[in-house]
Design an enzyme around this catalytic site. Sequence first.
Site, PDB file in Angstrom:
ATOM      1  N   SER A 180      29.212 -11.417 -78.179  1.00 28.50           N
ATOM      2  CA  SER A 180      29.818 -11.446 -79.510  1.00 28.50           C
ATOM      3  C   SER A 180      28.965 -10.739 -80.551  1.00 28.50           C
ATOM      4  O   SER A 180      29.501 -10.081 -81.442  1.00 28.50           O
ATOM      5  CB  SER A 180      30.058 -12.896 -79.933  1.00 28.50           C
ATOM      6  OG  SER A 180      30.958 -13.534 -79.056  1.00 28.50           O
ATOM      7  N   HIS A 202      29.254 -24.448 -77.541  1.00 26.67           N
ATOM      8  CA  HIS A 202      28.865 -23.717 -78.746  1.00 26.67           C
ATOM      9  C   HIS A 202      27.353 -23.791 -78.934  1.00 26.67           C
ATOM     10  O   HIS A 202      26.862 -24.097 -80.023  1.00 26.67           O
ATOM     11  CB  HIS A 202      29.568 -24.326 -79.971  1.00 26.67           C
ATOM     12  CG  HIS A 202      31.053 -24.239 -79.936  1.00 26.67           C
ATOM     13  ND1 HIS A 202      31.878 -25.101 -80.643  1.00 26.67           N
ATOM     14  CD2 HIS A 202      31.877 -23.388 -79.278  1.00 26.67           C
ATOM     15  CE1 HIS A 202      33.147 -24.782 -80.423  1.00 26.67           C
ATOM     16  NE2 HIS A 202      33.175 -23.749 -79.592  1.00 26.67           N
ATOM     17  N   GLU A 226      24.280  -4.856 -70.220  1.00 22.78           N
ATOM     18  CA  GLU A 226      25.012  -6.075 -69.897  1.00 22.78           C
ATOM     19  C   GLU A 226      24.754  -6.464 -68.443  1.00 22.78           C
ATOM     20  O   GLU A 226      24.840  -5.624 -67.550  1.00 22.78           O
ATOM     21  CB  GLU A 226      26.514  -5.881 -70.130  1.00 22.78           C
ATOM     22  CG  GLU A 226      27.404  -6.987 -69.611  1.00 22.78           C
ATOM     23  CD  GLU A 226      27.020  -8.370 -70.123  1.00 22.78           C
ATOM     24  OE1 GLU A 226      27.020  -9.319 -69.309  1.00 22.78           O
ATOM     25  OE2 GLU A 226      26.714  -8.510 -71.330  1.00 22.78           O
ATOM     26  N   ALA A 227      24.426  -7.757 -68.241  1.00 26.23           N
ATOM     27  CA  ALA A 227      24.145  -8.234 -66.886  1.00 26.23           C
ATOM     28  C   ALA A 227      25.392  -8.237 -66.022  1.00 26.23           C
ATOM     29  O   ALA A 227      25.304  -8.126 -64.798  1.00 26.23           O
ATOM     30  CB  ALA A 227      23.542  -9.640 -66.944  1.00 26.23           C
TER      31      ALA A 227
END
Length: 533
Positions: free
Chosen positions: A13, A470, A34-35
């Site tokens: 995000s 979250h 990015e993994a």
Amino acid sequence: MSRYDYIVVGAGSSGCVVASRLSEDPSVNVLLIEAGGSADKFWVHAPAGMGRLFLEKSINWAYFTDGVPNADNRSIFWPRGRVLGGTSAVNGMVYVRGHPDDFDGWARLGADGWSWSDVLPYFLKSEANSRGASEYHGGEGPLSVSDPLIRSTTIEDYISAAERAGVPRTSDHNAPPYEGADFHQHTIRDGRRESAYTAFVAPVRGRKNLTILENAQVLRVVLRDRTAIGVEILERGRIRMIEAARETILSAGSLNSPHLLMLSGIGPAAALMKQGIRPVSNLPGVGQNLQDHWFAPMIWRTTPDSSFNRDVSGWRKYLSGIRYLLGRRGLLAISASQSAAFVRSSDKVGRPDLQMVLRPLSYTFDPKGAVVVDSFPGISAGLVLLNPGSRGSVSLVSADPLAAPSFQPNYLSDAGDAERTIAGVRRMREIMASEPIASRIEAEVLPGPGVTSDADILEHLQTVGNCGWHQVGTCRIGKDANAVVDPALRVRGIDRLRVADGSVMPTITSGNTNAPCIMIGEKAADMIRAHWR
């Protein structure tokens, strides 16, 4: 290339926003690592596919916490996106920014420049709201924010019942008075999930100065004389280093960003040495201050026409699938979390501290985290405590970068958390006993009509309660000795290294955290460009 001006770790995000905005300058080269890989999958694009993504290991880190002492010693499943778009590619797509006092509170805690008036312009910058531009919404940004294509009549009745029970009806959860009941808006574009990747990166992927490296896991930040000079990555079984001429920005999320700092020698010195890692910068706050939303699940059996359960089960689910394939319409084009009432747990509270989400379907989680829709017509609620006092931690258990750290959220360790959530359960029951929603209810299934005392409701919270997924706060902004980053998101004591994701939040926001993480990416990119300008 093995050298870039900026390296952004994590295409989630915040990271997608940082990489997209930095690469607007054609004079710099930006690498986004990015993994995971592509999110071009049917159940990622279809908004109602969220439940199917929880256990999809190909796009999910699928973490579990340690046993939580105040939650019946359960190990809680924490799905986190390991895919382009990060967790925004697997979340519930609810667009809630939080309460203005969340951000004013950050500023009071030492996060200069992060008050509500400071951050609102960045929310507006990102947003393309289907209602158009206004004082509180953007109309021309990359991120689509829209109203639900289907407005459940059950939810309409819930909002009316809440109003009858004293909860005001509102028309926007992201504008004053930030209190009341309404339908949610979602990050959905034309019936498809809008992730941070589809909004910010996919449209500009052709930029010659933006490189996206998929399926490559960052093992550590490479430091020289307390300066970040790049990252070490594992790609296709090979380890190699990539240099950053200007800065490295960690946007790997509240669980992985502190992990990477500790693997790089940045964190609590004693804990690092215990794992054989030489401390470069003793920052005891790395991995501390972990916060998450905890909620009480509630389920009611309803009249058949009040629930979507039968429409997403059995042979009817294929009709829903056909309708979606033909025009991106129907139940697969909406989020299950259609609505919420933001209320106060008591008159003593200055602002809403409960988010009472109602869904027009019901489901449970099996012990492995899979979502199972109930066989009977039902609706469900998540009674979410917005401002928990409980704090947890992310701890290093191995110097092996491929070994997950330890996660201890310490849910319900603050006595006030249970007290306020119990009050919320009672408030939710009051609303559900009010017309017109009461006529739709046949029986309370969970926690059940026999669960009435504070002790019984607390047991429900401990044995059946779940989290909001979250997680924030583990690399928080501040000026004190336990702060990890300064207000410009620079890691304290280390040059050319920043953290830009939900981990920098001093306190958790009042609602779903995707929108605030996107805002953090916007503000971070602006500060980075201003610094180098």
